[in-house]
Design an enzyme around this catalytic site. Structure first.
Site, PDB file in Angstrom:
ATOM      1  N   HIS A  71       0.829  -1.209   0.000  1.00 29.89           N
ATOM      2  CA  HIS A  71       0.000   0.000   0.000  1.00 29.89           C
ATOM      3  C   HIS A  71       0.860   1.255   0.000  1.00 29.89           C
ATOM      4  CE1 HIS A  71      -3.228  -2.746   0.682  1.00 29.89           C
ATOM      5  NE2 HIS A  71      -4.083  -1.771   0.582  1.00 29.89           N
ATOM      6  N   PRO A  72       0.429   2.265  -0.767  1.00 27.52           N
ATOM      7  CA  PRO A  72       1.176   3.531  -0.783  1.00 27.52           C
ATOM      8  C   PRO A  72       0.931   4.317   0.507  1.00 27.52           C
ATOM      9  CG  PRO A  72      -0.835   3.800  -2.047  1.00 27.52           C
ATOM     10  CD  PRO A  72      -0.794   2.352  -1.614  1.00 27.52           C
ATOM     11  N   GLU A  87      -9.222   8.113  -3.469  1.00 27.72           N
ATOM     12  CA  GLU A  87      -9.448   7.865  -2.038  1.00 27.72           C
ATOM     13  C   GLU A  87      -8.708   8.879  -1.179  1.00 27.72           C
ATOM     14  OE1 GLU A  87      -8.071   3.896  -2.199  1.00 27.72           O
ATOM     15  OE2 GLU A  87     -10.036   3.091  -2.788  1.00 27.72           O
TER      16      GLU A  87
HETATM   17  N1  LIG Z   1      -1.722   3.768   3.401  1.00 23.32           N
HETATM   18  C1  LIG Z   1      -3.031   3.842   3.096  1.00 23.32           C
HETATM   19  O1  LIG Z   1      -3.906   3.715   3.945  1.00 23.32           O
HETATM   20  N2  LIG Z   1      -3.346   4.050   1.760  1.00 23.32           N
HETATM   21  C2  LIG Z   1      -4.635   4.171   1.326  1.00 23.32           C
HETATM   22  N3  LIG Z   1      -5.775   4.030   2.002  1.00 23.32           N
HETATM   23  C3  LIG Z   1      -6.833   4.231   1.127  1.00 23.32           C
HETATM   24  O2  LIG Z   1      -8.011   4.205   1.398  1.00 23.32           O
HETATM   25  N4  LIG Z   1      -6.349   4.494  -0.119  1.00 23.32           N
HETATM   26  C4  LIG Z   1      -4.969   4.470  -0.046  1.00 23.32           C
HETATM   27  O3  LIG Z   1      -4.138   4.687  -0.955  1.00 23.32           O
END
Ligand SMILES: NC(=O)NC1=NC(=O)NC1=O
Length: 172
Positions: free
Chosen positions: A67-68, A87
């Protein structure tokens, strides 16, 4: 798409449609394919949840590592997937003050330093304030707790991404 269309599509089409409902984890969709036909979007989501829940802790951590960061370098440089971009914008992470950016970056680094995977939260269910307080609070948890908590957030993200693709009113 109606669930009937989902159930009758080829494996290739299924993967191209659902390959990123769990960020960068097309393996999950490839595994879930075996559970068709799905009665509705809820049963499709249930299959994704069952696949992630049965993973060993190392697999759960792997999903989180894909995940980023929230408001990270990738987000700043426009390198996120379409889903993540939308998001993160919906949580207002594209309107952080410089101070908020610094705080987020520092806490994200601390979190990764401690757990070895990034902080993951469902951005569509949280505004930036809740994300920052969530990050601070969860920093105090154990690695085991955070791997499970993070995957619970991934399941929420997955559900919302599935609802963007599959008509929730359609049933087999
Ligand atoms: N590290 C994250 O929680 N990333 C993210 N949560 C999301 O809902 N979209 C994302 O890119």
């Amino acid at each position: 798409k109606p669930i009937s269309v989902v159930n009758s599509m080829s494996y290739e089409d299924f993967i191209s449609l659902f390959g990123n409902v769990i960020e960068h984890c097309s393996l999950c969709a490839a595994a879930v394919w075996r559970d068709r036909p799905f009665s509705d979007v809820n049963s499709l989501h249930k299959s994704f949840c069952q696949f992630t829940d049965q993973l060993p802790i190392g697999g759960k951590e792997g999903i989180l590592r894909l995940h980023p960061d929230l408001a990270g370098r990738l987000a700043m440089s426009g390198g996120l997937t379409n889903e993540s971009t939308k998001e993160q914008q919906s949580a207002g992470l594209n309107t952080l003050t410089d101070q908020e950016k610094k705080t987020m970056h520092h806490l994200n680094q601390q979190y990764k330093q401690k757990f070895g995977f990034p902080f993951v939260i469902c951005a569509r269910e949280n505004k930036k304030e809740a994300i920052l307080t969530g990050l601070e609070r969860r920093l105090n948890n154990s690695g085991e707790t955070e791997a499970v908590t993070g995957v619970e957030e991934v399941k929420k993200i997955c559900r919302l991404r599935l609802l963007d693709i599959v008509d929730s009113s359609s049933k087999l």
